[in-house]
Design a protein around this motif. Structure first.
Motif, PDB file in Angstrom:
ATOM      1  N   VAL A 128       3.250  12.101  -2.248  1.00  0.00           N
ATOM      2  CA  VAL A 128       2.809  11.132  -3.249  1.00  0.00           C
ATOM      3  C   VAL A 128       1.285  11.139  -3.248  1.00  0.00           C
ATOM      4  CG1 VAL A 128       2.858   8.744  -4.013  1.00  0.00           C
ATOM      5  CG2 VAL A 128       4.865   9.725  -2.888  1.00  0.00           C
ATOM      6  N   ILE A 129       0.699  11.643  -4.338  1.00  0.00           N
ATOM      7  CA  ILE A 129      -0.759  11.702  -4.439  1.00  0.00           C
ATOM      8  C   ILE A 129      -1.243  10.469  -5.192  1.00  0.00           C
ATOM      9  CG2 ILE A 129      -2.741  13.077  -5.171  1.00  0.00           C
ATOM     10  CD1 ILE A 129      -0.980  15.532  -5.174  1.00  0.00           C
ATOM     11  N   GLY A 130      -1.901   9.580  -4.473  1.00  0.00           N
ATOM     12  CA  GLY A 130      -2.346   8.316  -5.051  1.00  0.00           C
ATOM     13  C   GLY A 130      -1.446   7.188  -4.604  1.00  0.00           C
ATOM     14  N   ALA A 131      -1.936   6.343  -3.714  1.00  0.00           N
ATOM     15  CA  ALA A 131      -1.123   5.251  -3.176  1.00  0.00           C
ATOM     16  C   ALA A 131      -1.653   3.909  -3.672  1.00  0.00           C
ATOM     17  CB  ALA A 131      -1.090   5.297  -1.646  1.00  0.00           C
ATOM     18  N   GLY A 132      -1.678   3.774  -5.002  1.00  0.00           N
ATOM     19  CA  GLY A 132      -1.942   2.470  -5.597  1.00  0.00           C
ATOM     20  C   GLY A 132      -0.637   1.714  -5.737  1.00  0.00           C
ATOM     21  N   PHE A 133      -0.567   0.819  -6.714  1.00  0.00           N
ATOM     22  CA  PHE A 133       0.633   0.000  -6.916  1.00  0.00           C
ATOM     23  C   PHE A 133       1.867   0.886  -7.100  1.00  0.00           C
ATOM     24  CE2 PHE A 133       3.632  -2.486  -9.402  1.00  0.00           C
ATOM     25  CZ  PHE A 133       3.545  -3.750  -8.857  1.00  0.00           C
ATOM     26  N   LEU A 134       1.780   1.864  -8.021  1.00  0.00           N
ATOM     27  CA  LEU A 134       2.928   2.727  -8.284  1.00  0.00           C
ATOM     28  C   LEU A 134       3.247   3.603  -7.088  1.00  0.00           C
ATOM     29  CD1 LEU A 134       2.315   3.923 -11.965  1.00  0.00           C
ATOM     30  CD2 LEU A 134       3.718   2.025 -11.166  1.00  0.00           C
ATOM     31  N   GLY A 135       2.207   4.202  -6.508  1.00  0.00           N
ATOM     32  CA  GLY A 135       2.419   5.122  -5.400  1.00  0.00           C
ATOM     33  C   GLY A 135       3.079   4.470  -4.207  1.00  0.00           C
ATOM     34  N   ILE A 136       2.731   3.212  -3.943  1.00  0.00           N
ATOM     35  CA  ILE A 136       3.349   2.511  -2.816  1.00  0.00           C
ATOM     36  C   ILE A 136       4.819   2.234  -3.102  1.00  0.00           C
ATOM     37  CG2 ILE A 136       3.385   0.338  -1.535  1.00  0.00           C
ATOM     38  CD1 ILE A 136       1.196   2.229  -0.636  1.00  0.00           C
ATOM     39  N   ILE A 137       5.149   1.880  -4.347  1.00  0.00           N
ATOM     40  CA  ILE A 137       6.565   1.674  -4.692  1.00  0.00           C
ATOM     41  C   ILE A 137       7.336   2.981  -4.560  1.00  0.00           C
ATOM     42  CG2 ILE A 137       8.185   1.048  -6.514  1.00  0.00           C
ATOM     43  CD1 ILE A 137       6.186  -0.951  -7.545  1.00  0.00           C
ATOM     44  N   PHE A 138       6.771   4.106  -5.054  1.00  0.00           N
ATOM     45  CA  PHE A 138       7.438   5.403  -4.891  1.00  0.00           C
ATOM     46  C   PHE A 138       7.682   5.685  -3.422  1.00  0.00           C
ATOM     47  CE2 PHE A 138       4.683   6.861  -8.692  1.00  0.00           C
ATOM     48  CZ  PHE A 138       5.525   6.239  -9.578  1.00  0.00           C
ATOM     49  N   THR A 139       6.655   5.444  -2.614  1.00  0.00           N
ATOM     50  CA  THR A 139       6.754   5.708  -1.179  1.00  0.00           C
ATOM     51  C   THR A 139       7.893   4.915  -0.557  1.00  0.00           C
ATOM     52  OG1 THR A 139       4.388   6.218  -0.988  1.00  0.00           O
ATOM     53  CG2 THR A 139       5.520   5.527   1.017  1.00  0.00           C
TER      54      THR A 139
ATOM     55  N   THR B  43      -4.025   9.745  -0.260  1.00  0.00           N
ATOM     56  CA  THR B  43      -4.867   8.852  -1.043  1.00  0.00           C
ATOM     57  C   THR B  43      -6.229   8.706  -0.390  1.00  0.00           C
ATOM     58  OG1 THR B  43      -4.811   6.756  -2.271  1.00  0.00           O
ATOM     59  CG2 THR B  43      -4.187   6.681   0.070  1.00  0.00           C
ATOM     60  N   ARG B  44      -7.176   8.079  -1.103  1.00  0.00           N
ATOM     61  CA  ARG B  44      -8.556   8.013  -0.618  1.00  0.00           C
ATOM     62  C   ARG B  44      -8.793   6.867   0.362  1.00  0.00           C
ATOM     63  NH1 ARG B  44     -12.242   7.252  -5.552  1.00  0.00           N
ATOM     64  NH2 ARG B  44     -10.533   5.824  -6.084  1.00  0.00           N
ATOM     65  N   ARG B  45      -8.251   5.698   0.076  1.00  0.00           N
ATOM     66  CA  ARG B  45      -8.626   4.498   0.814  1.00  0.00           C
ATOM     67  C   ARG B  45      -7.800   4.330   2.088  1.00  0.00           C
ATOM     68  NH1 ARG B  45      -8.555   2.925  -4.583  1.00  0.00           N
ATOM     69  NH2 ARG B  45      -6.413   2.182  -4.378  1.00  0.00           N
ATOM     70  N   ARG B  46      -8.486   3.971   3.167  1.00  0.00           N
ATOM     71  CA  ARG B  46      -7.804   3.755   4.437  1.00  0.00           C
ATOM     72  C   ARG B  46      -6.792   2.617   4.329  1.00  0.00           C
ATOM     73  NH1 ARG B  46      -5.438   5.902   8.095  1.00  0.00           N
ATOM     74  NH2 ARG B  46      -7.142   7.432   8.015  1.00  0.00           N
ATOM     75  N   THR B  47      -7.125   1.560   3.595  1.00  0.00           N
ATOM     76  CA  THR B  47      -6.188   0.445   3.439  1.00  0.00           C
ATOM     77  C   THR B  47      -4.893   0.902   2.762  1.00  0.00           C
ATOM     78  OG1 THR B  47      -7.340  -0.162   1.388  1.00  0.00           O
ATOM     79  CG2 THR B  47      -7.950  -1.356   3.404  1.00  0.00           C
ATOM     80  N   SER B  48      -5.020   1.815   1.782  1.00  0.00           N
ATOM     81  CA  SER B  48      -3.833   2.323   1.094  1.00  0.00           C
ATOM     82  C   SER B  48      -3.017   3.226   2.004  1.00  0.00           C
ATOM     83  CB  SER B  48      -4.247   3.079  -0.170  1.00  0.00           C
ATOM     84  OG  SER B  48      -4.862   2.214  -1.099  1.00  0.00           O
ATOM     85  N   LEU B  49      -3.681   4.015   2.841  1.00  0.00           N
ATOM     86  CA  LEU B  49      -2.972   4.856   3.803  1.00  0.00           C
ATOM     87  C   LEU B  49      -2.185   3.988   4.783  1.00  0.00           C
ATOM     88  CD1 LEU B  49      -5.773   7.482   4.540  1.00  0.00           C
ATOM     89  CD2 LEU B  49      -3.658   7.895   3.274  1.00  0.00           C
ATOM     90  N   ASP B  50      -2.809   2.906   5.232  1.00  0.00           N
ATOM     91  CA  ASP B  50      -2.124   1.996   6.154  1.00  0.00           C
ATOM     92  C   ASP B  50      -0.932   1.330   5.471  1.00  0.00           C
ATOM     93  OD1 ASP B  50      -4.019   2.621   8.054  1.00  0.00           O
ATOM     94  OD2 ASP B  50      -5.229   0.823   7.719  1.00  0.00           O
ATOM     95  N   LEU B  51      -1.103   0.953   4.213  1.00  0.00           N
ATOM     96  CA  LEU B  51      -0.015   0.310   3.479  1.00  0.00           C
ATOM     97  C   LEU B  51       1.144   1.286   3.262  1.00  0.00           C
ATOM     98  CD1 LEU B  51       0.475  -2.500   2.267  1.00  0.00           C
ATOM     99  CD2 LEU B  51      -0.372  -1.625   0.079  1.00  0.00           C
ATOM    100  N   ALA B  52       0.812   2.536   2.943  1.00  0.00           N
ATOM    101  CA  ALA B  52       1.852   3.552   2.765  1.00  0.00           C
ATOM    102  C   ALA B  52       2.642   3.753   4.060  1.00  0.00           C
ATOM    103  CB  ALA B  52       1.223   4.869   2.323  1.00  0.00           C
ATOM    104  N   LYS B  53       1.940   3.743   5.171  1.00  0.00           N
ATOM    105  CA  LYS B  53       2.613   3.880   6.463  1.00  0.00           C
ATOM    106  C   LYS B  53       3.552   2.701   6.705  1.00  0.00           C
ATOM    107  CE  LYS B  53       2.670   6.491  10.239  1.00  0.00           C
ATOM    108  NZ  LYS B  53       2.932   7.954  10.204  1.00  0.00           N
ATOM    109  N   LYS B  54       3.074   1.513   6.357  1.00  0.00           N
ATOM    110  CA  LYS B  54       3.880   0.301   6.525  1.00  0.00           C
ATOM    111  C   LYS B  54       5.170   0.383   5.725  1.00  0.00           C
ATOM    112  CE  LYS B  54       3.775  -4.680   5.551  1.00  0.00           C
ATOM    113  NZ  LYS B  54       2.944  -5.809   5.058  1.00  0.00           N
ATOM    114  N   TYR B  55       5.105   1.001   4.518  1.00  0.00           N
ATOM    115  CA  TYR B  55       6.272   1.055   3.649  1.00  0.00           C
ATOM    116  C   TYR B  55       7.055   2.354   3.758  1.00  0.00           C
ATOM    117  CZ  TYR B  55       5.147  -3.410   1.590  1.00  0.00           C
ATOM    118  OH  TYR B  55       4.924  -4.756   1.412  1.00  0.00           O
TER     119      TYR B  55
END
Length: 263
Positions: free
Chosen positions: A116-127, A141-153
């Motif tokens: 999943v390239i891009g972990a914004g709102f949509l990317g996190i739901i896909f994940t 994704t670029r942002r560390r916060t988004s990487l952490d959120l993706a890991k969480k989900y």
């Protein structure tokens, strides 16, 4: 008139909205009132003649293009009632429906490797959806916060979106050089689209979920041909299908809320 008059509680900001505020030349100015807000939710203030299934005070999410306003006039067929489990909670139904419909069209299967390239709102739901299905998800994704959120989900791996070759090398290591069965491009920019073509496996599927709006794109068609990949332009344009995606998201949210109450 089969419409409801809704008091808008809130509206999400879609990346596709930003170029309008930047003054890009492919828009007409001034924009209509409330435009281009299309991720709205609110409370029914009044209903038109013949409207069934909605009453004053119902909380709804709806498909519209003028939700950056205090009130919006919405066709009854474009609104979905929100359950009591979502009382007091923001629920931008349009991007939720978009995410569920993109996921459906991606045809992800248990055991597949999904980038999943891009972990914004949509990317996190896909994940979250892909991980719940048993896929091996790599969030890029670029942002560390988004990487952490993706890991969480549920992402099994997270990769910073920084250097083209470094990302390719990392994914080759993760997949043993095979590439990813599914690559979901969720940014809407040229470079991540180029990267997606590199990461997808032979006979894999490249899913374009990002909204590419700033002119033509170039693709490496020789590479796409040689790999024999399928390319899915996953934005839904059928309103009925869009609304079903929203309802599916609400149903899942209800199940999550019920499970939380049990535990």
């Amino acid at each position: 008139m089969r419409r409801s008059f809704d008091q808008v509680e809130g509206c999400g900001v879609c990346p596709s909205n930003l170029p309008l505020w930047q003054g890009r030349p492919w828009f007409t100015y001034p924009a209509p009132p409330g435009n281009p807000g299309h991720e709205g939710w609110g409370t029914v203030e009044a209903t038109g003649h013949g409207v069934k299934g909605f009453a004053e005070g119902d909380r709804v999410t709806f498909l519209s293009s003028q939700a950056y306003a205090e009130y919006d006039l919405v066709p009854a067929e474009a609104a979905v009632k929100l359950p009591s489990s979502l009382d007091g909670k923001a629920f931008p139904g349009e991007p939720v429906g978009c995410a569920f419909n993109v996921f459906r069209r991606s045809q992800i299967r248990t055991g597949q490797t999904v980038a999943v390239i891009g972990a914004g709102f949509l990317g996190i739901i896909f994940t979250a959806l892909a991980a719940a299905l048993g896929a091996n998800v790599v969030a890029i994704t670029r942002r560390r916060t988004s990487l952490d959120l993706a890991k969480k989900y549920g992402a099994a791996e997270t990769v910073e979106l920084d250097d083209h070759q470094r990302i390719i090398d990392r994914l080759n290591k993760i997949t043993g050089g095979k590439g990813c069965d599914r690559v979901i491009e969720a940014t809407g920019y040229q470079w991540p689209l180029d990267l997606a073509g590199e990461l997808v496996s032979e006979r894999g599927t490249l899913v374009i979920a990002g909204y590419h709006q700033d002119g033509p794109r170039q693709v490496n068609l020789q590479q796409w041909n040689w790999k024999g990949i399928d390319v899915v332009n996953a934005h839904e344009r059928d309103r009925k299908v869009y609304l079903e995606g929203i309802r599916e998201g609400i149903r899942l949210q209800n199940r999550v809320c019920s499970a939380s109450m049990i535990w």
